[in-house]
Design an enzyme around this catalytic site. Structure first.
Site, short mmCIF file in Angstrom:
data_model
loop_
_atom_site.label_atom_id
_atom_site.label_comp_id
_atom_site.label_asym_id
_atom_site.label_seq_id
_atom_site.Cartn_x
_atom_site.Cartn_y
_atom_site.Cartn_z
N PRO A 18 1.18 -1.00 0.32
CA PRO A 18 0.23 -0.48 0.01
C PRO A 18 1.44 1.00 0.01
CG PRO A 18 -0.86 -1.70 1.60
CD PRO A 18 0.78 -1.91 1.25
N GLU A 32 2.73 -7.59 8.22
CA GLU A 32 2.38 -6.49 8.54
C GLU A 32 3.97 -6.24 7.17
OE1 GLU A 32 0.90 -4.74 10.42
OE2 GLU A 32 0.45 -6.98 10.66
N ARG A 65 -2.69 -8.33 -21.25
CA ARG A 65 -3.49 -7.62 -22.15
C ARG A 65 -2.91 -7.00 -22.66
NH1 ARG A 65 -6.44 -4.39 -21.84
NH2 ARG A 65 -8.14 -4.64 -22.64
N ASP A 103 -10.73 -0.83 -25.14
CA ASP A 103 -11.03 -0.33 -23.07
C ASP A 103 -11.33 0.90 -23.01
OD1 ASP A 103 -11.82 -3.20 -23.97
OD2 ASP A 103 -10.47 -3.81 -23.19
N1 4GX Z 1 -1.69 -2.52 -3.29
N2 4GX Z 1 -1.17 -4.91 0.75
C1 4GX Z 1 1.04 -6.29 0.91
C2 4GX Z 1 2.19 -7.04 2.72
C3 4GX Z 1 2.91 -5.88 3.11
C4 4GX Z 1 2.94 -4.87 3.41
C5 4GX Z 1 4.29 -3.92 3.19
C6 4GX Z 1 5.23 -5.19 1.86
C7 4GX Z 1 5.32 -4.30 2.29
C8 4GX Z 1 -1.62 -3.95 -1.50
C9 4GX Z 1 -2.05 -3.18 -2.20
C10 4GX Z 1 -2.01 -4.61 0.15
C11 4GX Z 1 -1.52 -5.03 1.84
C12 4GX Z 1 -0.41 -6.10 0.16
C13 4GX Z 1 -0.21 -5.58 2.86
N3 4GX Z 1 3.96 -6.04 1.76
N4 4GX Z 1 -0.87 -4.69 -2.14
N5 4GX Z 1 0.19 -6.52 1.96
N6 4GX Z 1 -3.04 -2.25 -1.96
O1 4GX Z 1 -3.28 -4.14 0.92
O2 4GX Z 1 -0.69 -3.53 -2.63
#
Ligand code: 4GX
Length: 262
Positions: A88, A115, A153, A168
């Protein structure tokens, strides 16, 4: 295009690669997907991939050593492929980024759980941190699938008919038009009659107008990203005229609210 996903749940990705367009693209050699199970790179009898966070707090953090070993293996398989971390905290994924990534020879995608991953892995190995949106998933696998799907795609030959990738949504910052198929009447609702005329230029014009209307109503922010062309200005002026006419006719009939709405 090589896709190498680093994950503790390789079955999640396998199901995705085994179906639909992704399956066809692999069979056609357009993509070459594989998953590395991070657990296979962990040490000891228990193959532990996570540990408690320094400083305390809830949740677990993915240990650096298994990830570093898995990244090393991925890089030997796909030299030159960028290492991408889904999180995120990353740069927001969008269609221009998908186009950019589609130019790579491969993508190495780190799917974190818990985490997240030890920050030293991000600093030492990660070329690009990507987020698919402002919400929190339970793992990076679904985000990695979204990225691979949008990239695949765009690859030549992946969709069969070469122009559909660009027709699209988000082709030049406008939403796609509505789509209809048989029957011509469904639960009392018909289809736009222009689609039955067989008049290709009229149909293309209707589709551009419908896409513009949907963009105006649902995503007016997109209209700021690309200047309106002459046809679009013409359509907007026509709609403005129709709206003005509607408002005037209601006002003149005298039953509506007074001018200014008060
Ligand atoms: N867009 N998540 C990853 C664990 C995490 C946290 C920090 C690495 C660093 C997300 C999103 C997402 C939740 C995937 C936390 N890994 N990933 N995860 N939105 O929410 O890509």
């Amino acid at each position: 295009m090589k896709f190498i996903a680093l994950t503790i749940f390789p079955e999640l990705l396998q199901a995705f690669w085994d179906n639909g367009i992704m399956r066809r693209a692999s069979a056609g050699g357009i993509i070459e997907p594989s998953a590395l199970n991070v657990r296979d790179y962990a040490q000891g009898r228990h193959k532990v991939t996570d540990d408690r966070p320094y400083g305390g707090g809830c949740g677990m953090v993915m240990k650096p050593e298994p990830l570093a070993a898995a990244i090393g293996a991925a890089r030997r398989t796909a030299p030159g492929a960028p290492v991408i971390l889904l999180s995120p905290q990353g740069r927001r994924f969008d269609q221009p980024m998908a186009k950019e990534l589609a130019r790579c020879e491969g993508l190495i995608l780190i799917c974190g759980r818990y985490e997240g991953i030890d920050e030293r892995i991000s600093e030492q190995f990660v070329d690009l941190e990507v987020s698919i949106g402002d919400f929190v998933l339970t793992g990076g696998e679904l985000a990695a699938m979204a990225v691979m799907d949008a990239v695949t795609r765009l690859l030549p030959g992946a969709l069969g008919n070469e122009d559909s990738a660009d027709q699209d949504s988000f082709r030049n910052q406008r939403l796609d038009c509505g789509h209809y198929t048989r029957p011509p009447e469904f639960e009392g609702r018909t289809i736009p009659q222009v689609l039955l005329t067989g008049h290709h230029e009229l149909i293309a014009r209707w589709r551009r107008a419908d896409g513009l209307m949907r963009t105006l109503v649902r995503r007016p922010d997109l209209l700021q990203l690309k200047p309106l062309d002459g046809e679009e200005i013409g359509l907007l002026e026509k709609w403005r005229g129709e709206i003005d006419k509607l408002i005037r006719s209601q006002r003149d009939s005298g039953s509506g609210p007074s001018p200014g709405g008060g």
